[in-house]
Write a protein that holds these residues in place. Structure first.
Motif, short mmCIF file in Angstrom:
data_model
loop_
_atom_site.label_atom_id
_atom_site.label_comp_id
_atom_site.label_asym_id
_atom_site.label_seq_id
_atom_site.Cartn_x
_atom_site.Cartn_y
_atom_site.Cartn_z
N PHE A 186 0.83 -1.20 0.00
CA PHE A 186 0.00 0.00 0.00
C PHE A 186 0.87 1.26 0.00
O PHE A 186 1.95 1.27 0.60
CB PHE A 186 -0.92 0.02 1.22
N VAL A 187 0.38 2.29 -0.66
CA VAL A 187 1.08 3.57 -0.70
C VAL A 187 0.12 4.68 -0.25
O VAL A 187 -1.10 4.57 -0.45
CB VAL A 187 1.63 3.89 -2.11
N ILE A 188 0.68 5.71 0.34
CA ILE A 188 -0.14 6.85 0.78
C ILE A 188 -0.64 7.63 -0.43
O ILE A 188 0.11 7.89 -1.37
CB ILE A 188 0.67 7.76 1.72
N VAL A 189 -1.91 8.01 -0.38
CA VAL A 189 -2.52 8.79 -1.45
C VAL A 189 -2.82 10.19 -0.93
O VAL A 189 -3.53 10.33 0.07
CB VAL A 189 -3.83 8.14 -1.94
N PRO A 190 -2.27 11.24 -1.56
CA PRO A 190 -2.60 12.60 -1.13
C PRO A 190 -4.10 12.86 -1.24
O PRO A 190 -4.77 12.33 -2.14
CB PRO A 190 -1.82 13.48 -2.12
N TRP A 191 -4.62 13.65 -0.32
CA TRP A 191 -6.06 13.92 -0.28
C TRP A 191 -6.58 14.46 -1.61
O TRP A 191 -7.65 14.06 -2.08
CB TRP A 191 -6.36 14.90 0.85
N HIS A 192 -5.81 15.36 -2.23
CA HIS A 192 -6.30 15.99 -3.46
C HIS A 192 -6.34 15.03 -4.65
O HIS A 192 -6.93 15.34 -5.69
CB HIS A 192 -5.45 17.22 -3.80
N ASP A 193 -5.70 13.85 -4.51
CA ASP A 193 -5.74 12.86 -5.59
C ASP A 193 -6.94 11.93 -5.49
O ASP A 193 -7.17 11.13 -6.40
CB ASP A 193 -4.46 12.02 -5.58
N LEU A 194 -7.70 12.03 -4.41
CA LEU A 194 -8.87 11.18 -4.24
C LEU A 194 -10.06 11.74 -5.01
O LEU A 194 -10.21 12.96 -5.14
CB LEU A 194 -9.24 11.08 -2.76
N SER A 195 -10.91 10.85 -5.51
CA SER A 195 -12.13 11.29 -6.17
C SER A 195 -13.09 11.87 -5.13
O SER A 195 -12.95 11.63 -3.92
CB SER A 195 -12.80 10.11 -6.88
N SER A 196 -14.08 12.61 -5.58
CA SER A 196 -15.05 13.22 -4.67
C SER A 196 -15.78 12.18 -3.81
O SER A 196 -15.93 12.38 -2.59
CB SER A 196 -16.06 14.07 -5.45
N PRO A 197 -16.23 11.05 -4.38
CA PRO A 197 -16.88 10.04 -3.53
C PRO A 197 -15.96 9.49 -2.45
O PRO A 197 -16.40 9.25 -1.31
CB PRO A 197 -17.28 8.95 -4.53
N LEU A 198 -14.68 9.28 -2.78
CA LEU A 198 -13.74 8.78 -1.78
C LEU A 198 -13.47 9.82 -0.70
O LEU A 198 -13.36 9.49 0.49
CB LEU A 198 -12.44 8.35 -2.45
N GLN A 199 -13.36 11.08 -1.11
CA GLN A 199 -13.17 12.14 -0.13
C GLN A 199 -14.35 12.18 0.84
O GLN A 199 -14.17 12.37 2.05
CB GLN A 199 -13.00 13.49 -0.82
N ALA A 200 -15.56 11.99 0.31
CA ALA A 200 -16.74 11.97 1.17
C ALA A 200 -16.69 10.79 2.13
O ALA A 200 -17.06 10.91 3.31
CB ALA A 200 -18.00 11.92 0.32
N SER A 201 -16.23 9.62 1.65
CA SER A 201 -16.14 8.43 2.50
C SER A 201 -15.16 8.62 3.64
O SER A 201 -15.39 8.11 4.75
CB SER A 201 -15.72 7.22 1.65
N PHE A 202 -14.06 9.32 3.38
CA PHE A 202 -13.01 9.47 4.38
C PHE A 202 -13.05 10.82 5.09
O PHE A 202 -12.15 11.12 5.88
CB PHE A 202 -11.64 9.30 3.72
N ASN A 203 -14.08 11.63 4.83
CA ASN A 203 -14.12 12.99 5.36
C ASN A 203 -14.13 13.02 6.89
O ASN A 203 -13.59 13.94 7.50
CB ASN A 203 -15.35 13.73 4.83
#
Length: 223
Positions: A186-203
């Motif tokens: 696994f690698v760290i993903v910067p917040w701005h690289d996440l899609s909108s649905p994923l950002q909502a899931s992890f908000n």
């Protein structure tokens, strides 16, 4: 179909959870909550209660103003709209808090089919949830009971869930677990690289980071 990877201790197998085990699975999740997530859950509940109190305060203030300003038609109309909005917000937030509290004690009872477990000598000793959609998967609730740790059970379970997942596979973890997941691909993903649905899931984790300074890490499996 069950599987016994070579690195698992003798007598241990990885397999999907069964409906008949949902209460045992829920017991594992309560152990997970107590040992790993209790402080996080309490912070989220407290934050929501504070927001609820704030909304309730403004709701009462707006009602008082609506009563006092009975000759100002335009202002009364604006206040009425505000009161309705605040009332709906109070109902929605209250319902959300109740659901969150219920989920702590009933999550596995409802979502048992998403879980994989490790059974050792007839006892469930580890679990992990794989929540898959058509475009990606998310890994939640990875937990190994304390007496079975340091025997590669967590690593074996993650590897199996990677095989079962719709890629890409995401997870969120505390800083202390970044190295563990990094060793598994696994690698760290910067917040701005996440899609909108994923950002909502992890908000919810982003909010917690702002409250506590904990740097929750969003990670993606990279084959």
């Amino acid at each position: 179909m069950t599987e016994q990877p070579p690195s698992l201790p003798p007598g241990c197998i990885i397999r999907p959870a069964r409906e008949s085990e949902k209460w045992l699975l829920q017991k594992l999740l309560l152990q997970f909550t107590t040992s790993e997530a209790l402080a996080f859950d309490l912070r989220i509940i407290l934050l929501n209660f504070l927001i609820l109190l704030l909304l309730g305060f403004f709701f009462i203030i707006n009602i008082q103003l609506w009563i006092l300003l009975k000759y100002f038609i335009l202002i009364k109309f604006i206040l009425e709209a505000t009161i309705i909005f605040l009332f709906i917000s109070l109902v929605v937030l209250t319902f959300g808090i109740i659901l969150f509290l219920l989920s702590i004690f009933t999550y596995a009872l409802v979502n048992w089919s998403r879980f994989w477990v490790i059974e050792c000598n007839g006892t469930l000793v580890a679990c992990g949830e794989l929540h898959s959609s058509t475009t990606h998967s998310m890994l939640y609730y990875l937990f190994v009971t304390p007496v079975w740790r340091s025997q590669q059970l967590g690593s074996c379970l993650v590897k199996r869930l990677v095989q079962e997942a719709v890629q890409p596979l995401y997870l969120v973890c505390k800083p202390k677990l970044v190295q563990f997941y990094s060793q598994l691909g696994f690698v760290i993903v910067p917040w701005h690289d996440l899609s909108s649905p994923l950002q909502a899931s992890f908000n919810i984790f982003k909010i917690d980071s702002k409250l506590t300074g904990i740097s929750w890490a969003v990670m993606r499996y990279q084959s």
